[in-house]
Design a protein around this motif. Structure first.
Motif, PDB file in Angstrom:
ATOM      1  N   THR A 163      37.306  41.920  48.541  1.00 50.30           N
ATOM      2  CA  THR A 163      38.192  41.206  47.354  1.00 50.30           C
ATOM      3  C   THR A 163      39.212  40.242  47.349  1.00 50.30           C
ATOM      4  O   THR A 163      39.728  39.344  47.163  1.00 50.30           O
ATOM      5  CB  THR A 163      37.656  41.097  45.762  1.00 50.30           C
ATOM      6  N   ALA A 164      40.544  41.898  47.373  1.00 52.43           N
ATOM      7  CA  ALA A 164      41.571  41.459  47.433  1.00 52.43           C
ATOM      8  C   ALA A 164      42.057  40.189  48.327  1.00 52.43           C
ATOM      9  O   ALA A 164      42.876  39.766  48.041  1.00 52.43           O
ATOM     10  CB  ALA A 164      42.808  42.544  47.416  1.00 52.43           C
ATOM     11  N   THR A 165      41.245  40.385  49.608  1.00 52.99           N
ATOM     12  CA  THR A 165      41.857  39.987  50.769  1.00 52.99           C
ATOM     13  C   THR A 165      41.714  38.173  50.243  1.00 52.99           C
ATOM     14  O   THR A 165      41.759  37.326  51.167  1.00 52.99           O
ATOM     15  CB  THR A 165      41.601  40.447  51.478  1.00 52.99           C
ATOM     16  N   LEU A 166      41.043  37.578  49.330  1.00 55.26           N
ATOM     17  CA  LEU A 166      40.448  36.287  49.565  1.00 55.26           C
ATOM     18  C   LEU A 166      41.276  35.313  49.158  1.00 55.26           C
ATOM     19  O   LEU A 166      42.165  36.242  47.845  1.00 55.26           O
ATOM     20  CB  LEU A 166      38.722  36.361  48.941  1.00 55.26           C
ATOM     21  N   PRO A 167      41.499  33.732  49.010  1.00 55.21           N
ATOM     22  CA  PRO A 167      42.250  33.630  49.079  1.00 55.21           C
ATOM     23  C   PRO A 167      41.797  32.581  47.816  1.00 55.21           C
ATOM     24  O   PRO A 167      40.265  31.985  47.467  1.00 55.21           O
ATOM     25  CB  PRO A 167      42.227  32.204  50.417  1.00 55.21           C
ATOM     26  N   PHE A 168      42.149  32.504  46.250  1.00 51.84           N
ATOM     27  CA  PHE A 168      41.161  32.099  44.927  1.00 51.84           C
ATOM     28  C   PHE A 168      42.291  30.707  44.448  1.00 51.84           C
ATOM     29  O   PHE A 168      43.758  30.348  45.073  1.00 51.84           O
ATOM     30  CB  PHE A 168      42.041  33.329  44.487  1.00 51.84           C
ATOM     31  N   CYS A 169      41.778  30.061  44.919  1.00 51.50           N
ATOM     32  CA  CYS A 169      42.187  27.692  44.000  1.00 51.50           C
ATOM     33  C   CYS A 169      41.526  28.875  42.769  1.00 51.50           C
ATOM     34  O   CYS A 169      42.605  26.963  42.253  1.00 51.50           O
ATOM     35  CB  CYS A 169      40.860  27.620  44.523  1.00 51.50           C
ATOM     36  N   LEU A 170      40.735  29.137  41.809  1.00 48.95           N
ATOM     37  CA  LEU A 170      41.188  28.809  40.168  1.00 48.95           C
ATOM     38  C   LEU A 170      41.530  30.581  40.135  1.00 48.95           C
ATOM     39  O   LEU A 170      41.515  31.120  40.821  1.00 48.95           O
ATOM     40  CB  LEU A 170      39.549  28.479  40.007  1.00 48.95           C
ATOM     41  N   LYS A 171      42.011  30.150  39.056  1.00 50.37           N
ATOM     42  CA  LYS A 171      41.940  31.673  38.031  1.00 50.37           C
ATOM     43  C   LYS A 171      41.585  31.722  36.787  1.00 50.37           C
ATOM     44  O   LYS A 171      41.971  32.902  36.596  1.00 50.37           O
ATOM     45  CB  LYS A 171      43.539  30.951  38.236  1.00 50.37           C
ATOM     46  N   GLU A 172      40.860  31.198  36.588  1.00 46.15           N
ATOM     47  CA  GLU A 172      39.315  31.685  34.906  1.00 46.15           C
ATOM     48  C   GLU A 172      38.312  32.347  35.069  1.00 46.15           C
ATOM     49  O   GLU A 172      37.410  31.495  36.332  1.00 46.15           O
ATOM     50  CB  GLU A 172      39.812  30.170  34.604  1.00 46.15           C
ATOM     51  N   VAL A 173      38.849  33.859  35.341  1.00 45.37           N
ATOM     52  CA  VAL A 173      37.562  34.584  35.163  1.00 45.37           C
ATOM     53  C   VAL A 173      36.693  34.600  34.038  1.00 45.37           C
ATOM     54  O   VAL A 173      36.882  34.099  32.808  1.00 45.37           O
ATOM     55  CB  VAL A 173      38.078  35.629  35.312  1.00 45.37           C
ATOM     56  N   LEU A 186      35.912  32.092  42.014  1.00 48.52           N
ATOM     57  CA  LEU A 186      36.834  31.657  42.185  1.00 48.52           C
ATOM     58  C   LEU A 186      37.377  31.119  43.592  1.00 48.52           C
ATOM     59  O   LEU A 186      38.746  30.784  44.165  1.00 48.52           O
ATOM     60  CB  LEU A 186      38.297  31.955  41.211  1.00 48.52           C
ATOM     61  N   ALA A 187      37.012  31.347  44.667  1.00 52.02           N
ATOM     62  CA  ALA A 187      37.878  31.729  45.659  1.00 52.02           C
ATOM     63  C   ALA A 187      37.295  30.647  46.900  1.00 52.02           C
ATOM     64  O   ALA A 187      36.205  29.651  46.405  1.00 52.02           O
ATOM     65  CB  ALA A 187      37.032  32.537  46.678  1.00 52.02           C
ATOM     66  N   CYS A 188      37.881  30.072  47.300  1.00 51.37           N
ATOM     67  CA  CYS A 188      38.455  28.575  47.842  1.00 51.37           C
ATOM     68  C   CYS A 188      38.085  28.466  49.209  1.00 51.37           C
ATOM     69  O   CYS A 188      37.293  28.066  50.607  1.00 51.37           O
ATOM     70  CB  CYS A 188      40.291  28.621  48.822  1.00 51.37           C
ATOM     71  N   VAL A 189      36.902  29.772  49.710  1.00 49.83           N
ATOM     72  CA  VAL A 189      36.398  29.923  51.253  1.00 49.83           C
ATOM     73  C   VAL A 189      34.749  30.071  50.394  1.00 49.83           C
ATOM     74  O   VAL A 189      34.437  31.034  49.313  1.00 49.83           O
ATOM     75  CB  VAL A 189      37.197  30.759  52.309  1.00 49.83           C
ATOM     76  N   ASP A 190      34.616  29.950  51.399  1.00 52.12           N
ATOM     77  CA  ASP A 190      32.842  30.638  51.170  1.00 52.12           C
ATOM     78  C   ASP A 190      32.947  32.268  51.545  1.00 52.12           C
ATOM     79  O   ASP A 190      32.630  33.070  52.201  1.00 52.12           O
ATOM     80  CB  ASP A 190      32.192  30.429  52.439  1.00 52.12           C
ATOM     81  N   THR A 191      31.750  32.557  50.226  1.00 51.50           N
ATOM     82  CA  THR A 191      32.262  34.626  50.305  1.00 51.50           C
ATOM     83  C   THR A 191      30.864  34.899  50.933  1.00 51.50           C
ATOM     84  O   THR A 191      30.382  36.092  50.540  1.00 51.50           O
ATOM     85  CB  THR A 191      32.585  34.545  48.631  1.00 51.50           C
ATOM     86  N   ARG A 192      29.991  33.663  51.363  1.00 52.83           N
ATOM     87  CA  ARG A 192      28.496  34.763  51.226  1.00 52.83           C
ATOM     88  C   ARG A 192      28.216  36.065  52.482  1.00 52.83           C
ATOM     89  O   ARG A 192      27.710  36.653  51.995  1.00 52.83           O
ATOM     90  CB  ARG A 192      27.666  33.180  51.780  1.00 52.83           C
ATOM     91  N   TRP A 193      29.702  36.228  52.952  1.00 49.73           N
ATOM     92  CA  TRP A 193      29.219  37.186  54.179  1.00 49.73           C
ATOM     93  C   TRP A 193      29.746  38.536  53.420  1.00 49.73           C
ATOM     94  O   TRP A 193      29.802  39.505  53.011  1.00 49.73           O
ATOM     95  CB  TRP A 193      30.194  36.801  55.515  1.00 49.73           C
ATOM     96  N   HIS A 194      31.111  37.992  52.511  1.00 50.23           N
ATOM     97  CA  HIS A 194      31.421  39.135  51.650  1.00 50.23           C
ATOM     98  C   HIS A 194      30.402  39.776  49.988  1.00 50.23           C
ATOM     99  O   HIS A 194      30.131  40.979  49.876  1.00 50.23           O
ATOM    100  CB  HIS A 194      32.802  38.486  50.469  1.00 50.23           C
ATOM    101  N   ASN A 195      29.449  38.927  49.688  1.00 50.62           N
ATOM    102  CA  ASN A 195      28.804  38.768  48.852  1.00 50.62           C
ATOM    103  C   ASN A 195      27.486  40.429  49.644  1.00 50.62           C
ATOM    104  O   ASN A 195      26.710  41.074  48.970  1.00 50.62           O
ATOM    105  CB  ASN A 195      27.629  37.965  48.771  1.00 50.62           C
ATOM    106  N   GLU A 196      27.362  39.902  50.933  1.00 48.83           N
ATOM    107  CA  GLU A 196      26.226  39.967  51.490  1.00 48.83           C
ATOM    108  C   GLU A 196      26.801  41.923  51.649  1.00 48.83           C
ATOM    109  O   GLU A 196      26.189  43.310  52.137  1.00 48.83           O
ATOM    110  CB  GLU A 196      25.869  40.191  52.834  1.00 48.83           C
TER     111      GLU A 196
END
Length: 314
Positions: A163-173, A186-196
């Motif tokens: 999670t820490a290596t992801l790029p984030f485009c939004l900041k409100e959690v 909030l990530a700028c990229v597809d996170t399906r692989w990370h979620n798996e």
């Protein structure tokens, strides 16, 4: 500036819960009271186990370890919850956010492993009573307790570092602390692989421990049903009832959020469920282990008598 560096140069805004008007100070005061009671209750369990020699058994050793864990577990998230209730939001640095994410999941996985160890302790006490003290010696207790912490903090490295290596485009959690699902959104990229990967790591950690607990309680049930009298069966079950209650509370809510895809729940739902396992369960654990346990009640009476005697002598 690359994507990874971009991740570490921004702050996050924790949205918390929407409270307005008279509800805001009431929510803050209620949360603060429960938090202080949680700290006091778990500290009380630790001190009581140390103060009363009759509680110097493996079961109460692991209960005191659980109480110690709960002190840190609840303190990882509640201060930011209180801040969001007071100011309607809370700003946290990216470093602080990912540290909170790592520590919270480390303690959560440690609790999963510890609940499994506590089930093993009950299994050996009921199913192997003649060999129980040899199998669960003080050295074994310390080794098992240490292993749960090492396993929990090691397993949490995977989801936290990814999670820490992801790029984030939004900041409100959309949460009151930094957790996987709201950060993934909030990530700028597809996170399906990370979620798996997150679902697999957390699912294996929690799922394997739950299977272990169910298997051990299956053995306990068979052993208890073979006991000759209803009184002996009730006595055996009573030593397990508190642990079973805690397991149900913790796993039911944690499985809802983390098993499968951590981002599968609707936005905002996960923070309400998180209140159960991250806030209410640490509060209820001391109550469950005191009100439902005759040995703890007797220990409280002995400690009160001892304190009264010391005060009279002074």
């Amino acid at each position: 500036m690359d994507l990874v560096n971009h991740t570490w140069t921004q702050n996050f805004l924790l949205a918390g819960f929407t409270t307005t008007g008279a509800l805001q100070p009431l929510a803050f005061l209620g949360t603060l009271c429960i938090y202080l009671l949680t700290l006091a209750g778990n500290l009380f369990i630790i001190v009581l186990v140390q103060a009363d020699s009759r509680l110097s058994t493996p079961m109460y050793f692991f209960i005191s370890v659980l109480s110690f864990l709960e002190l840190w577990y609840v303190s990882t998230t509640v201060p930011t919850l209180l801040h969001t209730l007071l100011h309607r939001h809370s700003c946290i640095s990216s470093t602080g956010c990912f540290v909170q994410l790592y520590v919270f999941h480390s303690l959560g996985m440690t609790e999963c492993y510890l609940l499994g160890v506590m089930a093993l302790d009950r299994y050996l006490a009921i199913c192997r009573p003649l060999h129980y003290h040899a199998l669960m010696s003080r050295q074994v207790q310390l080794w098992l307790a240490g292993a749960t912490w090492a396993a929990g903090f090691s397993a949490a490295l995977v989801p936290a570092s990814l999670t820490a290596t992801l790029p984030f485009c939004l900041k409100e959690v959309a949460h009151y602390f930094c957790d996987l699902a709201p950060l993934m959104r909030l990530a700028c990229v597809d996170t399906r692989w990370h979620n798996e990967v997150h679902g697999a790591v957390i699912g294996v950690a929690t799922g394997c421990n739950l299977v272990l607990i169910l298997g051990l309680y299956g053995g306990i049930l068979r052993a208890v049903l073979k006991l000759p009298s209803a009184a002996s069966r009730a006595r055996a079950f009573s030593t397990c009832s508190s642990h079973i209650t805690v397991v149900v509370l913790f796993y039911a809510s944690a499985f809802t959020v983390y098993v499968g895809s951590p981002g599968s729940l609707l936005e905002g739902i996960d923070k309400h469920i998180a209140l159960v396992y991250a806030f209410l369960t640490p509060f209820l654990n001391p109550i469950i282990y005191t009100l439902r346990n005759k040995e703890v009640k007797d220990a409280m009476k002995r400690v009160r008598v001892r304190i009264r005697t010391i005060l009279q002598e002074v």
